[in-house]
Motif scaffolding. Sequence first.
Motif, PDB file in Angstrom:
ATOM      1  N   CYS A   1       0.845  -1.193   0.000  1.00 33.25           N
ATOM      2  CA  CYS A   1       0.000   0.000   0.000  1.00 33.25           C
ATOM      3  C   CYS A   1       0.880   1.243   0.000  1.00 33.25           C
ATOM      4  O   CYS A   1       1.857   1.309   0.739  1.00 33.25           O
ATOM      5  CB  CYS A   1      -0.906   0.004   1.236  1.00 33.25           C
ATOM      6  SG  CYS A   1      -2.005   1.423   1.249  1.00 33.25           S
TER       7      CYS A   1
ATOM      8  N   LYS B   1      -0.603   4.361   0.359  1.00 38.67           N
ATOM      9  CA  LYS B   1      -1.461   5.465   0.804  1.00 38.67           C
ATOM     10  C   LYS B   1      -0.923   6.175   2.044  1.00 38.67           C
ATOM     11  O   LYS B   1      -1.186   7.353   2.241  1.00 38.67           O
ATOM     12  CB  LYS B   1      -2.875   4.939   1.095  1.00 38.67           C
ATOM     13  CG  LYS B   1      -3.686   4.682  -0.158  1.00 38.67           C
ATOM     14  CD  LYS B   1      -4.270   5.994  -0.673  1.00 38.67           C
ATOM     15  CE  LYS B   1      -5.192   5.817  -1.839  1.00 38.67           C
ATOM     16  NZ  LYS B   1      -4.624   6.266  -3.115  1.00 38.67           N
TER      17      LYS B   1
ATOM     18  N   CYS C   1      -1.798   6.219   5.245  1.00 41.82           N
ATOM     19  CA  CYS C   1      -2.691   6.804   6.250  1.00 41.82           C
ATOM     20  C   CYS C   1      -1.844   6.913   7.522  1.00 41.82           C
ATOM     21  O   CYS C   1      -1.056   6.007   7.818  1.00 41.82           O
ATOM     22  CB  CYS C   1      -3.896   5.898   6.483  1.00 41.82           C
ATOM     23  SG  CYS C   1      -4.838   5.655   4.968  1.00 41.82           S
TER      24      CYS C   1
ATOM     25  N   CYS D   1      -1.552   3.952  10.089  1.00 41.91           N
ATOM     26  CA  CYS D   1      -1.507   2.567   9.614  1.00 41.91           C
ATOM     27  C   CYS D   1      -0.090   2.047   9.379  1.00 41.91           C
ATOM     28  O   CYS D   1       0.737   2.691   8.729  1.00 41.91           O
ATOM     29  CB  CYS D   1      -2.318   2.456   8.325  1.00 41.91           C
ATOM     30  SG  CYS D   1      -2.451   0.759   7.770  1.00 41.91           S
TER      31      CYS D   1
ATOM     32  N   VAL E   1       0.590  -0.757   7.745  1.00 45.44           N
ATOM     33  CA  VAL E   1       0.664  -1.636   6.567  1.00 45.44           C
ATOM     34  C   VAL E   1       1.727  -1.225   5.535  1.00 45.44           C
ATOM     35  O   VAL E   1       2.473  -2.077   5.049  1.00 45.44           O
ATOM     36  CB  VAL E   1      -0.739  -1.798   5.913  1.00 45.44           C
ATOM     37  CG1 VAL E   1      -0.653  -2.428   4.533  1.00 45.44           C
ATOM     38  CG2 VAL E   1      -1.626  -2.643   6.818  1.00 45.44           C
ATOM     39  N   PRO E   2       1.840   0.071   5.193  1.00 45.67           N
ATOM     40  CA  PRO E   2       2.883   0.419   4.216  1.00 45.67           C
ATOM     41  C   PRO E   2       4.287   0.020   4.691  1.00 45.67           C
ATOM     42  O   PRO E   2       5.180  -0.194   3.875  1.00 45.67           O
ATOM     43  CB  PRO E   2       2.745   1.934   4.093  1.00 45.67           C
ATOM     44  CG  PRO E   2       1.316   2.207   4.450  1.00 45.67           C
ATOM     45  CD  PRO E   2       0.995   1.224   5.538  1.00 45.67           C
TER      46      PRO E   2
ATOM     47  N   GLN F   1      -4.809  -4.486  -0.524  1.00 45.59           N
ATOM     48  CA  GLN F   1      -4.955  -3.513   0.555  1.00 45.59           C
ATOM     49  C   GLN F   1      -5.731  -2.307   0.047  1.00 45.59           C
ATOM     50  O   GLN F   1      -6.414  -1.648   0.786  1.00 45.59           O
ATOM     51  CB  GLN F   1      -3.560  -3.072   1.008  1.00 45.59           C
ATOM     52  CG  GLN F   1      -3.335  -3.238   2.482  1.00 45.59           C
ATOM     53  CD  GLN F   1      -3.224  -4.700   2.871  1.00 45.59           C
ATOM     54  OE1 GLN F   1      -2.530  -5.440   2.223  1.00 45.59           O
ATOM     55  NE2 GLN F   1      -3.909  -5.095   3.918  1.00 45.59           N
TER      56      GLN F   1
END
Length: 463
Positions: free
Chosen positions: A178, A180, A182, A185, A187-188, A222
Amino acid sequence: MLELPVLELQDSALSAAPVQSGNTGRALYVETYGCQMNLNDTEIVQGIMAGAGYRLANSIEEADVVFLNTCAIRENAERKIHERLKHLRYWRKRKPELVVGVLGCMAERLRRNLLGEQGLVDLVVGPDEYRRLPELVERAFAGEQGIAVKLSRVETYDDITPLRTQGISAWISIMRGCDKFCTFCVVPFTRGRERSRPLESIVREAGQLWEQGFREVTLLGQNVNSYRDPHGQGDFADLLAAVAEAVPRMRIRYTTSHPYDMSDKLIETMAAYENICPYIHLPVQSGSDRILQLMNRHYTVAQYLERIEKIRTTIPGCALSTDIIVGFCTETEEDHQKTMELMEKVRYDGAYMFKYSPRENTKAWKWGDDVPDEVKSRRLEEIIELQNRISWEINQGEIGKVVEVLVEGPSKRDPAQWQGRTPTNKVVIFPHIGTQAGYVVGDLIHVRIERATSATLIGHVVA
Ligand code: 5AD
Ligand code: SF4
């Protein structure tokens, strides 16, 4: 402490040595935590390990190798896994040669620290390094700890056939990572940069799944709206259309979309194909523009509502669900009220709701965690109560209707009742009269809805 070898792959993971096949006589048991991406990753890991001669064990007792495929999205998820690792100590005593590996997002986040976990872990392997598992496990049997946590810009496991073990519903991962960022988050950082699989191979996989008897596929990523075919064959809407045409009787779902990229073209494509299910999971996170900006979500409440309007006018009856975080840094009572107002306006069919959990490395980590836990708990309770009421009201509206249900099999609570799902992803429970019923798992049937709770529709099969 011993200096541990760090085995790291280069970006060219796709050119890694192929795993040897054959029968090692060893059995693998994988426990999966977290999101659907992880469930699909477990199938990929099982595919890789099966290719190297492992069979699947039904329980830890039977296993020679245990993997925990982990989640790092909130602190709670990680706490559960630490507990589980402590519990695994018991199995290690009974079977000292047992190899225990931690995979997934927590492996990526904690890396070496996990190997220090009181000697409970032999392997730590991040989401882009699964091709190395057979080799790392082999070394672990020889007494060597291993860590492989390099993230890749190209790895999509496109050529690996996931080992799916049950059901009529399959996940197909279409993109990984991902971009993005945010601000809340992790996840990246745990899954790395966005990269997509070729359209053609996704369409081929969907076709093979139909042949194998699967009747529903969920395209996973994602942030699926960022999908781009690496061979230039189009965007996510084009992919969805191509899959819908290739397997016209397969139910097609996808998750997760980002509201910022929810294009008219995608919504119109959904409306154009009957086999694309009218259900969208569209995480809003908050109903306050100030918080959305702090979260780096790239939309305002008004823009989000405009997308909902477009969905509702283009795909009548489309079900919607969302994710909401309460207690993000600086969230005031007024911000919280705005989230509740948004929920009342949209009237989601369902929602996944969370207390904000600060994650190291994210931008918001530095901003602190200023909303007290009691306040977060109270706000969470309030939105759960509100959502339950809305879901209940929406589901009452289904009573008397005849809905199409894809039969999944016996319900978990009572095997005399079977369950399936509507195209809008609602669970339907109905009495099953045995082999005389005239349908089997994977069939589409019609059920007249007689009762409903906030989570389930209950009815009888109609001819
Ligand atoms: N704290 C709480 N919830 C989070 N999510 C992601 N990161 C966090 C966090 N740090 C939620 C978001 C996302 C869902 C998958 O998990 O709502 O959409
Ligand atoms: Fe996390 Fe945001 Fe990416 Fe979703 S879109 S995975 S919430 S960074």
